[in-house]
Design a protein around this motif. Sequence first.
Motif, PDB file in Angstrom:
ATOM      1  N   LYS A 132      16.029  -3.834   4.395  1.00  0.00           N
ATOM      2  CA  LYS A 132      16.002  -5.296   4.413  1.00  0.00           C
ATOM      3  C   LYS A 132      15.721  -5.780   5.843  1.00  0.00           C
ATOM      4  CE  LYS A 132      20.104  -5.343   2.684  1.00  0.00           C
ATOM      5  NZ  LYS A 132      21.422  -5.720   2.146  1.00  0.00           N
ATOM      6  N   PRO A 133      15.003  -6.857   5.984  1.00  0.00           N
ATOM      7  CA  PRO A 133      14.480  -7.746   4.944  1.00  0.00           C
ATOM      8  C   PRO A 133      13.278  -7.132   4.236  1.00  0.00           C
ATOM      9  CG  PRO A 133      13.760  -8.534   7.068  1.00  0.00           C
ATOM     10  CD  PRO A 133      14.693  -7.390   7.347  1.00  0.00           C
ATOM     11  N   ILE A 134      13.212  -7.375   2.956  1.00  0.00           N
ATOM     12  CA  ILE A 134      12.133  -6.809   2.144  1.00  0.00           C
ATOM     13  C   ILE A 134      10.841  -7.565   2.400  1.00  0.00           C
ATOM     14  CG2 ILE A 134      11.311  -6.438  -0.221  1.00  0.00           C
ATOM     15  CD1 ILE A 134      14.213  -6.109  -1.067  1.00  0.00           C
ATOM     16  N   ARG A 135       9.782  -6.805   2.617  1.00  0.00           N
ATOM     17  CA  ARG A 135       8.465  -7.403   2.759  1.00  0.00           C
ATOM     18  C   ARG A 135       7.820  -7.431   1.372  1.00  0.00           C
ATOM     19  NH1 ARG A 135       5.034  -4.605   7.280  1.00  0.00           N
ATOM     20  NH2 ARG A 135       3.680  -6.372   6.687  1.00  0.00           N
ATOM     21  N   TRP A 136       7.846  -8.578   0.778  1.00  0.00           N
ATOM     22  CA  TRP A 136       7.391  -8.707  -0.604  1.00  0.00           C
ATOM     23  C   TRP A 136       5.902  -8.397  -0.780  1.00  0.00           C
ATOM     24  CZ3 TRP A 136      11.000  -8.624  -4.032  1.00  0.00           C
ATOM     25  CH2 TRP A 136      12.282  -9.092  -3.688  1.00  0.00           C
ATOM     26  N   SER A 137       5.133  -8.496   0.266  1.00  0.00           N
ATOM     27  CA  SER A 137       3.697  -8.214   0.161  1.00  0.00           C
ATOM     28  C   SER A 137       3.435  -6.745  -0.162  1.00  0.00           C
ATOM     29  CB  SER A 137       2.976  -8.599   1.456  1.00  0.00           C
ATOM     30  OG  SER A 137       3.545  -7.878   2.548  1.00  0.00           O
ATOM     31  N   ILE A 138       4.375  -5.876   0.228  1.00  0.00           N
ATOM     32  CA  ILE A 138       4.175  -4.443  -0.058  1.00  0.00           C
ATOM     33  C   ILE A 138       5.241  -3.871  -1.003  1.00  0.00           C
ATOM     34  CG2 ILE A 138       3.044  -4.079   2.179  1.00  0.00           C
ATOM     35  CD1 ILE A 138       5.675  -2.755   3.103  1.00  0.00           C
ATOM     36  N   PHE A 139       6.231  -4.704  -1.372  1.00  0.00           N
ATOM     37  CA  PHE A 139       7.346  -4.222  -2.187  1.00  0.00           C
ATOM     38  C   PHE A 139       6.867  -3.610  -3.508  1.00  0.00           C
ATOM     39  CE2 PHE A 139      10.380  -5.351  -5.641  1.00  0.00           C
ATOM     40  CZ  PHE A 139      11.394  -4.470  -5.310  1.00  0.00           C
ATOM     41  N   ARG A 140       6.039  -4.413  -4.212  1.00  0.00           N
ATOM     42  CA  ARG A 140       5.613  -3.934  -5.524  1.00  0.00           C
ATOM     43  C   ARG A 140       4.660  -2.737  -5.396  1.00  0.00           C
ATOM     44  NH1 ARG A 140       4.361  -9.932  -7.716  1.00  0.00           N
ATOM     45  NH2 ARG A 140       3.552 -10.044  -5.589  1.00  0.00           N
ATOM     46  N   HIS A 141       3.817  -2.764  -4.334  1.00  0.00           N
ATOM     47  CA  HIS A 141       2.972  -1.586  -4.106  1.00  0.00           C
ATOM     48  C   HIS A 141       3.829  -0.341  -3.876  1.00  0.00           C
ATOM     49  CE1 HIS A 141      -0.967  -3.480  -3.909  1.00  0.00           C
ATOM     50  NE2 HIS A 141      -0.424  -4.480  -3.205  1.00  0.00           N
ATOM     51  N   ARG A 142       4.881  -0.529  -3.129  1.00  0.00           N
ATOM     52  CA  ARG A 142       5.767   0.591  -2.800  1.00  0.00           C
ATOM     53  C   ARG A 142       6.399   1.174  -4.071  1.00  0.00           C
ATOM     54  NH1 ARG A 142       8.966   1.460   1.876  1.00  0.00           N
ATOM     55  NH2 ARG A 142       9.846   3.561   1.751  1.00  0.00           N
ATOM     56  N   ILE A 143       6.848   0.289  -4.939  1.00  0.00           N
ATOM     57  CA  ILE A 143       7.488   0.741  -6.185  1.00  0.00           C
ATOM     58  C   ILE A 143       6.472   1.482  -7.056  1.00  0.00           C
ATOM     59  CG2 ILE A 143       8.619   0.002  -8.313  1.00  0.00           C
ATOM     60  CD1 ILE A 143      10.348  -0.171  -5.755  1.00  0.00           C
ATOM     61  N   GLN A 144       5.250   0.906  -7.151  1.00  0.00           N
ATOM     62  CA  GLN A 144       4.222   1.570  -7.952  1.00  0.00           C
ATOM     63  C   GLN A 144       3.880   2.952  -7.382  1.00  0.00           C
ATOM     64  OE1 GLN A 144       1.138  -1.516  -8.088  1.00  0.00           O
ATOM     65  NE2 GLN A 144       1.392  -1.544 -10.314  1.00  0.00           N
ATOM     66  N   TYR A 145       3.786   3.045  -6.074  1.00  0.00           N
ATOM     67  CA  TYR A 145       3.464   4.328  -5.450  1.00  0.00           C
ATOM     68  C   TYR A 145       4.557   5.362  -5.729  1.00  0.00           C
ATOM     69  CZ  TYR A 145       2.963   7.907  -1.914  1.00  0.00           C
ATOM     70  OH  TYR A 145       2.864   9.117  -1.272  1.00  0.00           O
ATOM     71  N   ILE A 146       5.811   4.922  -5.590  1.00  0.00           N
ATOM     72  CA  ILE A 146       6.925   5.846  -5.840  1.00  0.00           C
ATOM     73  C   ILE A 146       6.898   6.329  -7.290  1.00  0.00           C
ATOM     74  CG2 ILE A 146       9.438   6.032  -5.967  1.00  0.00           C
ATOM     75  CD1 ILE A 146       9.568   4.071  -3.590  1.00  0.00           C
ATOM     76  N   LEU A 147       6.625   5.415  -8.231  1.00  0.00           N
ATOM     77  CA  LEU A 147       6.555   5.803  -9.642  1.00  0.00           C
ATOM     78  C   LEU A 147       5.400   6.770  -9.891  1.00  0.00           C
ATOM     79  CD1 LEU A 147       7.358   2.595 -11.717  1.00  0.00           C
ATOM     80  CD2 LEU A 147       8.479   4.819 -11.880  1.00  0.00           C
ATOM     81  N   ARG A 148       4.237   6.436  -9.279  1.00  0.00           N
ATOM     82  CA  ARG A 148       3.088   7.306  -9.438  1.00  0.00           C
ATOM     83  C   ARG A 148       3.372   8.703  -8.902  1.00  0.00           C
ATOM     84  NH1 ARG A 148      -0.449   3.311  -8.149  1.00  0.00           N
ATOM     85  NH2 ARG A 148      -0.451   3.969  -5.962  1.00  0.00           N
ATOM     86  N   SER A 149       3.978   8.757  -7.718  1.00  0.00           N
ATOM     87  CA  SER A 149       4.319  10.043  -7.109  1.00  0.00           C
ATOM     88  C   SER A 149       5.322  10.805  -7.966  1.00  0.00           C
ATOM     89  CB  SER A 149       4.901   9.833  -5.709  1.00  0.00           C
ATOM     90  OG  SER A 149       3.955   9.240  -4.862  1.00  0.00           O
TER      91      SER A 149
END
Length: 729
Positions: A132-149
Amino acid sequence: MSLHGMDCATPKAMERRMPIKDKLQKPELETIMLIDDDPVSLLVMAESLQEVGFAVIESNDGHKGLTLFAEQHPALILVDLQMPGMDGYTFCKSVRSTPLGRDIPIVVVTGVDDVESIERAYDCGATDFIIKPIRWSIFRHRIQYILRSSNAMQSVQRSSNLLAEAQRVAKLGNWTWDLNEQKLFVSEESYRIFGVPRVDPGVFHRLLMSSVHKDDKKGFDIAVQKASDGEATDFAFLACLPNGEAKNILMHLDGSAEHLEPGHRIFGTIQDITERRKAEESVRQLAYYDSITGLPNRDLFKEHLSMALHQAERSKEKIAVMFLDLDNFKRVNDSLGHEAGDALLKAVSERLHESLRSSDLAARDVADMNSSLARLGGDEFTVMLSGLHGIEHVEMIAQRILDRIAEPMMLSGNRVCVSSSIGIAIYPEDGEDLDTLLRNADAAMYEVKSQGRNGVFFYDNALRQQSHDRLELESELHTAIEQDQLTLFYQPKVDAETCQLLGFEALIRWIHPERGMVSPIDFIPVAEESGLILPMGAWVIKTACRQYQAWRKVTDTEFSVSVNLSAHQFADEHLMTTIRDILIETEMPAQYLEFEITETVLMQDADAAMKILDQMKVMGLRVSIDDFGTGYSSISYLKYFPADVLKIDREFVKDLPDDEQDATITNAIILLGKALNMGIVAEGVETESQLQWMRDKGCDQIQGYLFSPPVPPERAEEMLIDPFSLRHD
C-alpha cells in the motif's frame, strides 16, 4: 486496512482517464477471494476486480475466510496481513496445510515494507505481495499476471505429475550424463528402478557403472561412445543392484541434441524391462519348447541345426542327425493312459540327456562335440551331434541311446520296457541342407522299422536311390494330376448267393505315358507325404460320383459306389465340407455313396472318428470298415461305430478253406458283424471253394478276381447293362 495512503483516484476515475487501447481485456470468469477487516477496502478492491470480469467473494475475518475457501475453491486469494483474531500469516499457513490450498496463489496486502515481514509472509506460504498504497493502474494487471503464472505452473505441475506417473507405470526414467564431470542427473523413477534414495549425481554415476554385469560392460562402453559421438543407440544389460537384486535394463542413449556440446553431455532414458523379459521368455518357452519334456521343439531344433550347418560349412566339420522313434509308445499310451504316456516321454528325454552327457563319453573328440535334443511330436525325437571330425563314434552313441532307453521303467505301477529305432544321416554326405538331412534320417529310421525295429541304420546308397526315386515320382505325380493321367478303375461287389451286381469299389490308377500302369502301392505313400493326397482324394470322390450319375442314365439297376478314405483325408478338418460340396455339385444321392475306412485309421483317435462317422450317417452316407482284423481294433469301440459294413481282408481269405486259423478268424468276423447288424463283404475271393465257404458262413457280398479284377469305366458299364457279362465260369 484503511484508505489511508491509497491512491486518491478511484478505479472508475482511473478507467475513464485510460485510453481505450489500455483498457484491460476481460478474462474468463474466475473467482477471487478477498479477506480484510476493513469494509471500505473490501468494497474498493471488489469493485476494481468485478469491473474487469472477476467473480469476487469476501470475508472480513480469517476464520470465516478458511470456511469460505473450503466451500468456494477460489482461483486466487487476496488477504490483509494485519487483522485482529487470525492475521494474514496464520491464514496463509492454514490454507497451505490443506490439500486444496497447496497450489493456490495467495497475495498478501500490506503497508509494511520491511524485508523481514515480507520474508515471513513467504515462509508462511504467500505467493506474492502488494504494498500500500495500491497503484490501481497496475493492480488488475498484477492480479491477472499472477493468475496466469499460477495456471501455467499448475499446468506444468500436472504435466510433470502425469509424466512421473507414466514413467512409474512404464518403469522408465530419464537422465542427463555429464561426461566430463562423470555425473548422472536422473529422474525420480531412475532412483526407484535402482532401489536407492536420492543421491548425489556423482554417486549415481558410480552406482550405474558398478551395476553393469561384467558380460555387458564392453557393449555398454561402446553404446556410451556412440552416444558421445552423436549417434543415438539402445543397449540392454543386466544390472546387479546394491540390494542384491538383478534387473534387466534397457537404456536409450543420445548425444545429438542441439543444446548439448558433442562429447561432453549425453541424455536418454532408462527402463526396467525385467517383467517384459520374463514375459518374452514365457512366450519363447511356449513357442520353442515342448510342454511335456521341456526339450526344444521342431522349430527350435531347426534353428539349432541351421546354425550348426553354417558353422560346419566354414570349419569343414561333420554333423550327425539322428531320428529316433519309440517302437511301443502307442501300446503304452492306449493301455496305461495318456498320463503314463507323458511320463514315458519325460523318462525318454532324461535318458537321452544322460546318454549324451559329455562326462560319460570316453573319447576326447566325442566329448568336445556339441549336441542338441528335440522332441518333434508324438513319440519322435531328434539328436544332433555337431563339431565332428569323423563318424566312427556316432554309432557307439546311438547304441548307447538304444540300450539306455530299453532299460525297464515303472509307469503307473507297471514295469514297462520300450525299444526305439534310430535313423542317422551325416552332413555333408547325406545332405547339405536342413530338410534333406531330416528327411534322410527319417528314411533311415523307417528302414530300421522295416527290418524289425530296435536298431540303428545309417542312410546309405540304397536309401539314397530310393529317396531319389521318390522325389522323381513326386514330381511326376504333380505332372500326372495336371495332365489328367489319373483314372479310376472299378471292381464289382456281388451278392454271395445270387451273384447279382450290387456295386463297385472305385480304385485310383495312374497310367504313366512311359512307365505304364504305376501301382498305387508306389504312388499313394508319395501322395500322402507330399500333401497331394487331399486334392487327389477329393478328385476321386468327385469322379466316382460323376461316373455314378453317368451310369444311371444307361441302366435302371440299383447299385452303389464306394471310395476309400486315407488317414490324411480322415484327419482333414474340411473333409465333411468337401464331401457335402461334391454331393451338391454332382447331385449324387448320398445313400448310394459308401466310404471305406480302415480300422487302423478309425482307432488313431476313436472319439474323433465317432463324431465324423455320426456326421456321415446324418448326411445319409454309408460307412464300411475296411481290412478288418489286420490292424489294431477295440471291440468295445466297434459296437459304437455307426458303420454299415465289415470288410474281411484278403489276407484271411487267400488260404481258405484249407487254413484252419484263417477259417476260425474269418468265421468270427462274420459272426461279429452279424451280431452288430452289419453287412459282411469278403475281399480277394478267387476260387469256387472260397465262394462256397463264404456262402455257407453267411457272408453277404463277394469281391475278388473270381468275378472280376478292377476294370475301366467302360467295362464296368457293360456289367451294369449286361449282368451275364459278370458271371464267372
